[in-house]
Design a protein around this motif. Sequence first.
Motif, PDB file in Angstrom:
ATOM      1  N   MET A 151       0.835  -1.204   0.000  1.00 35.74           N
ATOM      2  CA  MET A 151       0.000   0.000   0.000  1.00 35.74           C
ATOM      3  C   MET A 151       0.869   1.253   0.000  1.00 35.74           C
ATOM      4  O   MET A 151       1.873   1.315   0.718  1.00 35.74           O
ATOM      5  CB  MET A 151      -0.936   0.020   1.212  1.00 35.74           C
ATOM      6  N   VAL A 152       0.477   2.244  -0.765  1.00 36.38           N
ATOM      7  CA  VAL A 152       1.189   3.526  -0.783  1.00 36.38           C
ATOM      8  C   VAL A 152       0.984   4.247   0.539  1.00 36.38           C
ATOM      9  O   VAL A 152       1.921   4.774   1.138  1.00 36.38           O
ATOM     10  CB  VAL A 152       0.702   4.390  -1.961  1.00 36.38           C
ATOM     11  N   HIS A 153      -0.252   4.281   1.004  1.00 39.53           N
ATOM     12  CA  HIS A 153      -0.611   4.900   2.279  1.00 39.53           C
ATOM     13  C   HIS A 153      -1.118   3.799   3.206  1.00 39.53           C
ATOM     14  O   HIS A 153      -2.078   3.091   2.873  1.00 39.53           O
ATOM     15  CB  HIS A 153      -1.699   5.952   2.096  1.00 39.53           C
ATOM     16  N   GLY A 154      -0.486   3.631   4.370  1.00 38.01           N
ATOM     17  CA  GLY A 154      -0.918   2.641   5.331  1.00 38.01           C
ATOM     18  C   GLY A 154      -2.186   3.077   6.044  1.00 38.01           C
ATOM     19  O   GLY A 154      -2.634   4.224   5.945  1.00 38.01           O
ATOM     20  N   VAL A 155      -2.775   2.152   6.798  1.00 38.75           N
ATOM     21  CA  VAL A 155      -4.044   2.434   7.472  1.00 38.75           C
ATOM     22  C   VAL A 155      -3.965   3.650   8.388  1.00 38.75           C
ATOM     23  O   VAL A 155      -4.851   4.516   8.348  1.00 38.75           O
ATOM     24  CB  VAL A 155      -4.540   1.184   8.225  1.00 38.75           C
ATOM     25  N   PRO A 156      -2.936   3.801   9.243  1.00 33.34           N
ATOM     26  CA  PRO A 156      -2.889   5.002  10.084  1.00 33.34           C
ATOM     27  C   PRO A 156      -2.864   6.292   9.280  1.00 33.34           C
ATOM     28  O   PRO A 156      -3.511   7.288   9.645  1.00 33.34           O
ATOM     29  CB  PRO A 156      -1.598   4.821  10.891  1.00 33.34           C
ATOM     30  N   GLN A 157      -2.140   6.289   8.169  1.00 30.23           N
ATOM     31  CA  GLN A 157      -2.053   7.486   7.335  1.00 30.23           C
ATOM     32  C   GLN A 157      -3.382   7.765   6.633  1.00 30.23           C
ATOM     33  O   GLN A 157      -3.777   8.930   6.465  1.00 30.23           O
ATOM     34  CB  GLN A 157      -0.928   7.340   6.303  1.00 30.23           C
ATOM     35  N   ILE A 158      -4.085   6.704   6.210  1.00 30.60           N
ATOM     36  CA  ILE A 158      -5.395   6.886   5.577  1.00 30.60           C
ATOM     37  C   ILE A 158      -6.375   7.519   6.555  1.00 30.60           C
ATOM     38  O   ILE A 158      -7.081   8.485   6.232  1.00 30.60           O
ATOM     39  CB  ILE A 158      -5.943   5.536   5.074  1.00 30.60           C
ATOM     40  N   ILE A 159      -6.436   6.971   7.776  1.00 31.25           N
ATOM     41  CA  ILE A 159      -7.354   7.504   8.779  1.00 31.25           C
ATOM     42  C   ILE A 159      -7.013   8.954   9.099  1.00 31.25           C
ATOM     43  O   ILE A 159      -7.908   9.810   9.184  1.00 31.25           O
ATOM     44  CB  ILE A 159      -7.326   6.627  10.045  1.00 31.25           C
ATOM     45  N   ALA A 160      -5.734   9.242   9.262  1.00 32.37           N
ATOM     46  CA  ALA A 160      -5.321  10.611   9.568  1.00 32.37           C
ATOM     47  C   ALA A 160      -5.708  11.571   8.446  1.00 32.37           C
ATOM     48  O   ALA A 160      -6.242  12.662   8.696  1.00 32.37           O
ATOM     49  CB  ALA A 160      -3.816  10.653   9.825  1.00 32.37           C
ATOM     50  N   ALA A 161      -5.453  11.187   7.201  1.00 32.47           N
ATOM     51  CA  ALA A 161      -5.777  12.063   6.075  1.00 32.47           C
ATOM     52  C   ALA A 161      -7.278  12.271   5.940  1.00 32.47           C
ATOM     53  O   ALA A 161      -7.746  13.389   5.702  1.00 32.47           O
ATOM     54  CB  ALA A 161      -5.196  11.484   4.784  1.00 32.47           C
ATOM     55  N   LEU A 162      -8.045  11.194   6.089  1.00 34.22           N
ATOM     56  CA  LEU A 162      -9.510  11.315   6.011  1.00 34.22           C
ATOM     57  C   LEU A 162     -10.038  12.276   7.066  1.00 34.22           C
ATOM     58  O   LEU A 162     -10.971  13.053   6.807  1.00 34.22           O
ATOM     59  CB  LEU A 162     -10.166   9.945   6.207  1.00 34.22           C
ATOM     60  N   SER A 163      -9.453  12.225   8.249  1.00 33.45           N
ATOM     61  CA  SER A 163      -9.967  13.019   9.364  1.00 33.45           C
ATOM     62  C   SER A 163      -9.693  14.511   9.198  1.00 33.45           C
ATOM     63  O   SER A 163     -10.233  15.331   9.954  1.00 33.45           O
ATOM     64  CB  SER A 163      -9.392  12.524  10.690  1.00 33.45           C
ATOM     65  N   THR A 164      -8.856  14.876   8.233  1.00 35.47           N
ATOM     66  CA  THR A 164      -8.683  16.297   7.936  1.00 35.47           C
ATOM     67  C   THR A 164      -9.774  16.794   6.990  1.00 35.47           C
ATOM     68  O   THR A 164      -9.979  18.004   6.861  1.00 35.47           O
ATOM     69  CB  THR A 164      -7.310  16.579   7.300  1.00 35.47           C
ATOM     70  N   LEU A 165     -10.464  15.856   6.338  1.00 35.87           N
ATOM     71  CA  LEU A 165     -11.498  16.202   5.367  1.00 35.87           C
ATOM     72  C   LEU A 165     -12.910  15.990   5.904  1.00 35.87           C
ATOM     73  O   LEU A 165     -13.859  16.671   5.481  1.00 35.87           O
ATOM     74  CB  LEU A 165     -11.321  15.354   4.102  1.00 35.87           C
ATOM     75  N   PHE A 166     -13.063  14.999   6.792  1.00 39.33           N
ATOM     76  CA  PHE A 166     -14.356  14.637   7.365  1.00 39.33           C
ATOM     77  C   PHE A 166     -14.178  14.397   8.861  1.00 39.33           C
ATOM     78  O   PHE A 166     -13.102  13.968   9.291  1.00 39.33           O
ATOM     79  CB  PHE A 166     -14.901  13.333   6.753  1.00 39.33           C
ATOM     80  N   GLU A 167     -15.233  14.600   9.622  1.00 43.00           N
ATOM     81  CA  GLU A 167     -15.218  14.129  10.998  1.00 43.00           C
ATOM     82  C   GLU A 167     -15.587  12.653  10.984  1.00 43.00           C
ATOM     83  O   GLU A 167     -16.720  12.291  10.648  1.00 43.00           O
ATOM     84  CB  GLU A 167     -16.200  14.905  11.871  1.00 43.00           C
ATOM     85  N   LEU A 168     -14.641  11.796  11.309  1.00 45.44           N
ATOM     86  CA  LEU A 168     -14.893  10.360  11.337  1.00 45.44           C
ATOM     87  C   LEU A 168     -15.672  10.009  12.588  1.00 45.44           C
ATOM     88  O   LEU A 168     -15.511  10.621  13.638  1.00 45.44           O
ATOM     89  CB  LEU A 168     -13.572   9.600  11.288  1.00 45.44           C
ATOM     90  N   LYS A 169     -16.532   8.983  12.458  1.00 45.91           N
ATOM     91  CA  LYS A 169     -17.381   8.586  13.581  1.00 45.91           C
ATOM     92  C   LYS A 169     -17.502   7.067  13.648  1.00 45.91           C
ATOM     93  O   LYS A 169     -17.229   6.363  12.670  1.00 45.91           O
ATOM     94  CB  LYS A 169     -18.770   9.212  13.444  1.00 45.91           C
ATOM     95  N   PRO A 170     -17.899   6.530  14.819  1.00 42.23           N
ATOM     96  CA  PRO A 170     -18.132   5.097  14.924  1.00 42.23           C
ATOM     97  C   PRO A 170     -19.139   4.641  13.866  1.00 42.23           C
ATOM     98  O   PRO A 170     -20.133   5.330  13.603  1.00 42.23           O
ATOM     99  CB  PRO A 170     -18.703   4.943  16.337  1.00 42.23           C
ATOM    100  N   GLY A 171     -18.857   3.505  13.260  1.00 42.44           N
ATOM    101  CA  GLY A 171     -19.717   2.985  12.206  1.00 42.44           C
ATOM    102  C   GLY A 171     -19.191   3.243  10.811  1.00 42.44           C
ATOM    103  O   GLY A 171     -19.726   2.715   9.833  1.00 42.44           O
ATOM    104  N   ASP A 172     -18.128   4.038  10.687  1.00 41.86           N
ATOM    105  CA  ASP A 172     -17.555   4.296   9.373  1.00 41.86           C
ATOM    106  C   ASP A 172     -16.752   3.092   8.891  1.00 41.86           C
ATOM    107  O   ASP A 172     -16.070   2.419   9.676  1.00 41.86           O
ATOM    108  CB  ASP A 172     -16.641   5.524   9.412  1.00 41.86           C
ATOM    109  N   LEU A 173     -16.844   2.822   7.594  1.00 43.33           N
ATOM    110  CA  LEU A 173     -16.020   1.811   6.927  1.00 43.33           C
ATOM    111  C   LEU A 173     -15.045   2.514   6.001  1.00 43.33           C
ATOM    112  O   LEU A 173     -15.388   3.521   5.375  1.00 43.33           O
ATOM    113  CB  LEU A 173     -16.869   0.849   6.093  1.00 43.33           C
ATOM    114  N   ILE A 174     -13.839   1.955   5.892  1.00 40.65           N
ATOM    115  CA  ILE A 174     -12.843   2.494   4.972  1.00 40.65           C
ATOM    116  C   ILE A 174     -12.322   1.368   4.084  1.00 40.65           C
ATOM    117  O   ILE A 174     -11.751   0.389   4.576  1.00 40.65           O
ATOM    118  CB  ILE A 174     -11.662   3.136   5.725  1.00 40.65           C
TER     119      ILE A 174
END
Length: 228
Positions: A173-196
């Motif tokens: 993977m180019v972007h690992g899971v921690p990096q994906i979650i971090a990047a997403l959270s700058t664009l959206f407020e992540l919440k319980p129940g989200d799938l990636i």
Amino acid sequence: MTYAIAAPAVPSLPIIGSDQRFPIRRVFCIGRNYAEHAREMGAVVDKSAPMFFCKPADAVVSDGADVPYPSMTTELHHEVEMVVALAGGGRDIAPEQAGSLIFGYGVGLDLTRRDLQAQAKAKGHPWDVAKAFDHSAPVSALRPAHEAALDDDSVLRLTVNGELRQQTRLGEMVHGVPQIIAALSTLFELKPGDLIFTGTPAGVAALQRGDRFHAELVGVAALDGRIA
């Protein structure tokens, strides 16, 4: 509270080893997260700027149900992906905090109407009709994170009618899971129940009516299904 019409059902996924289910809030996807797949699609990976898109929660197909062949396409393509389910969320999450938010892991298919995607790209249009259609996200039961042993050598693969179509190591993977979650959270407020959905390797190809697929995140989760 009463509603003017019947409230929609809450989409959900089974949980391995439990009779409880995981309710789905939103479905986020990352594109071009494996370099070989980006190349086969004629695209360039931008390591500094992950590319995201979304699917509706009710596009998820659970419990191994048949997947109807969608309308308006003759090129339905499979894209096997590791799926991450969140039990927590927030904004501007640091990569080192991301792991504590993960509920579990599964495997899924980001089904794509490739001909409609190509048309949208040519016109500079959004990809929604190619990616966010009904039944476009079959997903396995989820393995709770504390039971999932994953590392860079963990294998993701897909067979169709017994033939190997896609296979990779998660370390590709180019972007690992921690990096994906971090990047997403700058664009959206992540919440319980989200799938990636975390991206697909090379080898995407067409599916036909009657095809049977077996997707596997080896040692963690598996998904069997049929295109109807």
